[in-house]
Design an enzyme around this catalytic site. Structure first.
Site, PDB file in Angstrom:
ATOM      1  CG  ASP A  54      -2.010   0.954   1.224  1.00 45.95           C
ATOM      2  OD1 ASP A  54      -1.918   1.935   0.460  1.00 45.95           O
ATOM      3  OD2 ASP A  54      -2.982   0.773   1.981  1.00 45.95           O
ATOM      4  CG  ASP A 101      -9.310   3.148   0.984  1.00 47.98           C
ATOM      5  OD1 ASP A 101      -8.489   2.782   0.120  1.00 47.98           O
ATOM      6  OD2 ASP A 101      -9.036   3.276   2.193  1.00 47.98           O
TER       7      ASP A 101
HETATM    8  C1  GLA Z   1      -5.435   2.260   2.580  1.00 45.03           C
HETATM    9  C2  GLA Z   1      -5.931   1.103   1.728  1.00 45.03           C
HETATM   10  C3  GLA Z   1      -6.997   0.313   2.470  1.00 45.03           C
HETATM   11  C4  GLA Z   1      -6.417  -0.191   3.795  1.00 45.03           C
HETATM   12  C5  GLA Z   1      -5.857   0.968   4.593  1.00 45.03           C
HETATM   13  C6  GLA Z   1      -5.083   0.486   5.806  1.00 45.03           C
HETATM   14  O1  GLA Z   1      -6.432   3.201   2.809  1.00 45.03           O
HETATM   15  O2  GLA Z   1      -6.423   1.550   0.499  1.00 45.03           O
HETATM   16  O3  GLA Z   1      -7.458  -0.764   1.693  1.00 45.03           O
HETATM   17  O4  GLA Z   1      -5.421  -1.138   3.516  1.00 45.03           O
HETATM   18  O5  GLA Z   1      -4.963   1.750   3.818  1.00 45.03           O
HETATM   19  O6  GLA Z   1      -4.516   1.521   6.549  1.00 45.03           O
END
Ligand code: GLA
Length: 642
Positions: free
Chosen positions: A395, A459
């Protein structure tokens, strides 16, 4: 004000004006903020393209005001438009829907466009809907005014009503007691690496499993259906699985391709993020693995048990037990108090025939402020492999802080290229999920840097009401998707989530799953497995629907637009059949027609409703369905084949 009366029981009855702003609007639903009486969403006087209005209701897309008219209203009159104080480029459509028929449609309205007048006859109408949609481009700045809005009433006054709660129907018949083998028919692995695959099969236990054509080096546990051993040398191996119990037997062909490619079909599993966020523990992860076996999810193909952010130590956290050094004296990552043994956790998951996933960031810190892999990439890749993990979600998070500026395409690719090549060097199959929200058009290069899947957007968390838009956006990148290379529109969020029950209606939850399967999206459920109900399990576990997702062609459905609010999604399946979604993204029902020329079909075809697992007969030129608001009717056209 008096208007012309109507005759009722021989007596003239004076019509009266009832203003929308005088009604109790607490049941009005809108996508942002609360309805404003005689004010705009910004609390200013109502104003559309410079024209001021004393009265009216300021609302925000997507907005739905349901009214019970009881046949007593003659007319609805209003001026509609985007409010001048919105402060940005919104776009909306106003509609008035009377007993299911659209009687006023403003068309797409943009800022500074003069107000349009709605003046509709409502004699005899029982149910009215005042609706503002986002015109299909998201709700940003969609400050919408029903200005001077009033009803001319000669019977009972209009009464705002709350939406009817839709029953959470279990559409799919319960699986029978006889064996049914599910899951992909093709599977990739790398030669000489540990092999692990649990044959997903529904039906009563005890069940006996056997496999014809098993390559040397693999063993099948006949009681559990778990295949283990060492992946065979390069080549294609054709197997036939058989599952038998006292009620019957089922067979299924399965091809193992030992080579470079992993994830011939979209990965499936569970990820904790949307259910637990920062509260995840090893205990919850182990319980998740147990539950995926006991609730039947593993029997339809869910395989990965995937811990997201917050297993590693953080520098700061409200919970002191999550705080500690990022690395030990040798530079190894230090898991937090709640993850006492990462290796034992992977082994536990493997013991059930399932696979283990974990999470890191190319930056110094993850999004939740835990340790990332920056400048420790090789050590971490080896660590993840030594612990026995099978998937890494990587990520972007804080990487922006350490990336060379200005950020070039090469700069965006660099951290993923590095981790991709490191994972390939490990002596186990480790999949890589790129989580960088689609920057640099990742779908064009995610596979080249060693990824098997990549998020195509930010997200989905906050965007749940927009699953249709998110799906249409994801489907735009369809031509980049193929076996081993998957566009990822984020996790399936239905059932119970960290913030409470999923806000989507039951129909929308079915749509969510239908759209994801039509797109061949990775299927990671991310709700709370300890609180699954029969409805949610049904949405997650229909094997006919999952077969659409897992079809070996790996195609993302193409979109055939029909009207502004309805469209088809058409996906070719391996044996010449097609999966088709008849989609209605509107707040009112629509008849949707799938015409054969739109599907590329010419002859008479059998049609099966996949949620109902029911054959609907043969059709000549088209199939039509009444699709409920925000619904998808999911059918297969043609024979399944196996
Ligand atoms: C980002 C990702 C999510 C999750 C969070 C965790 O926002 O896109 O899917 O993994 O981090 O902190």
């Amino acid at each position: 004000m008096l208007a012309a009366g109507i005759w009722s029981s021989g007596q003239p009855r004076a019509a009266q004006t009832i203003w929308l702003d005088t009604l109790d609007l607490k049941s009005l639903q809108q996508g942002w903020g609360k309805p404003q009486i005689n004010r705009s969403m910004r609390g200013k006087p109502l104003s559309i393209a410079g024209r001021h209005f004393e009265r009216g209701v300021g609302t925000h897309a997507n907005s739905l005001c349901r009214l019970d008219l009881g046949g007593g209203t003659d007319k609805f009159i209003a001026w509609v438009g985007l409010d001048d104080a919105a402060g940005g480029p919104g776009s909306v459509v106003f509609r008035v829907v009377a007993d299911g028929a659209t009687v006023f449609d403003s068309g797409v309205m943009k800022p500074d466009q003069p107000a349009k007048r709605a003046d509709v006859d409502l004699h005899g109408v029982k149910r009215l809907l005042l609706n503002v949609t986002d015109a299909g481009d998201g709700i940003a700045y969609d400050h919408a005014d029903w200005a001077d809005a009033r009803f001319i009433v000669s019977g009972d006054p209009p009464r705002p009503v709350a939406p009817q709660t839709e029953p959470a129907l279990v559409l799919t018949p319960k699986p029978g007691p006889a064996p049914r083998i599910n899951g992909p028919t093709i599977y990739g692995c790398r030669p000489g690496h540990p092999f692990l695959y649990r044959i997903p099969a529904q039906g009563d236990r005890p069940m006996n499993f056997s496999a014809k054509g098993l390559p040397e080096g693999l063993n099948l546990d006949s009681k559990t259906g778990i295949l283990t051993g060492t992946s065979p040398e390069r080549g294609e191996y054709k197997l036939t699985f058989t599952a038998t119990n006292r009620h019957g037997k089922d067979t299924r062909s399965f091809t193992i391709v030992s080579g470079d490619k992993l994830a011939f079909t979209p990965p499936m599993g569970w990820n904790d993020w949307y259910a637990f966020k920062g509260r995840i523990t090893e205990k919850i992860m182990r319980q998740a693995a147990d539950l995926m076996i006991s609730n039947g999810m593993a029997d339809v193909g869910y395989q990965y048990v995937d811990v997201d952010d917050c297993w590693a130590n953080a520098k700061r956290n409200a919970d002191p037990l999550r705080v500690g050094p990022f690395r030990d004296e040798k530079g190894n990552l230090v898991p937090n108090h709640y993850f006492p043994d990462m290796k034992a956790l992977a082994a536990y998951i493997h013991g059930k025939g399932l696979k283990a996933g974990l999470y890191s960031s190319p930056g110094p810190m993850t999004c939740a402020g835990c340790a990332g892999s920056y400048q420790h990439e090789a050590q971490d890749a080896k660590q993840f492999a030594d612990w026995g993990y099978d998937l890494l979600k990587y990520d972007w998070c804080s990487y922006g802080r350490v990336a060379t500026r200005p950020l070039t395409l090469e700069g965006m690719q660099r951290p993923y290229m590095l981790m991709g090549s490191l994972l390939k060097k490990q002596d186990r199959d480790l999949m890589l999920n790129l989580c960088q929200y689609g920057i640099g058009q990742v779908w064009q290069w995610g596979a080249a840097v060693g990824g098997q899947s990549w998020r195509t957007a930010g997200d989905l968390g906050g965007e749940l009401p927009h699953v249709f838009r998110v799906a249409l956006q994801n489907a735009k990148h369809r031509e980049w998707q193929k076996p081993g290379a998957w566009n990822d529109p984020d996790y399936v969020q239905i059932g119970h989530l960290a913030q409470g029950p999923c806000p989507l209606t039951p129909t929308e939850q079915y749509s969510f799953m239908s759209l994801w399967c039509l797109m061949a999206a990775p299927l990671f459920y991310s709700g709370d497995l300890t609180r699954l109900d029969a409805f949610t399990l049904n949405v997650l576990c229909n094997p006919d629907v999952i077969a659409v997702d897992q079809d070996p062609l790996g195609q993302c459905a193409r979109v055939v637009p029909l009207t502004e609010e309805t469209f088809l999604m058409v996906k070719d399946l391996e044996h010449g059949a097609k999966a088709v979604g008849l989609c209605n993204r509107d707040d009112v029902p629509h008849k949707v027609v799938a015409r054969w020329p739109d599907l590329g079909v010419t002859s008479r075809q059998p049609v099966r409703d996949l949620w109902l697992e029911k054959n609907l007969g043969e059709f000549d030129q088209a199939f039509e369905a009444d699709v409920p608001p925000r619904g998808v009717v999911l059918i297969r056209i043609g024979e399944a084949g196996n």
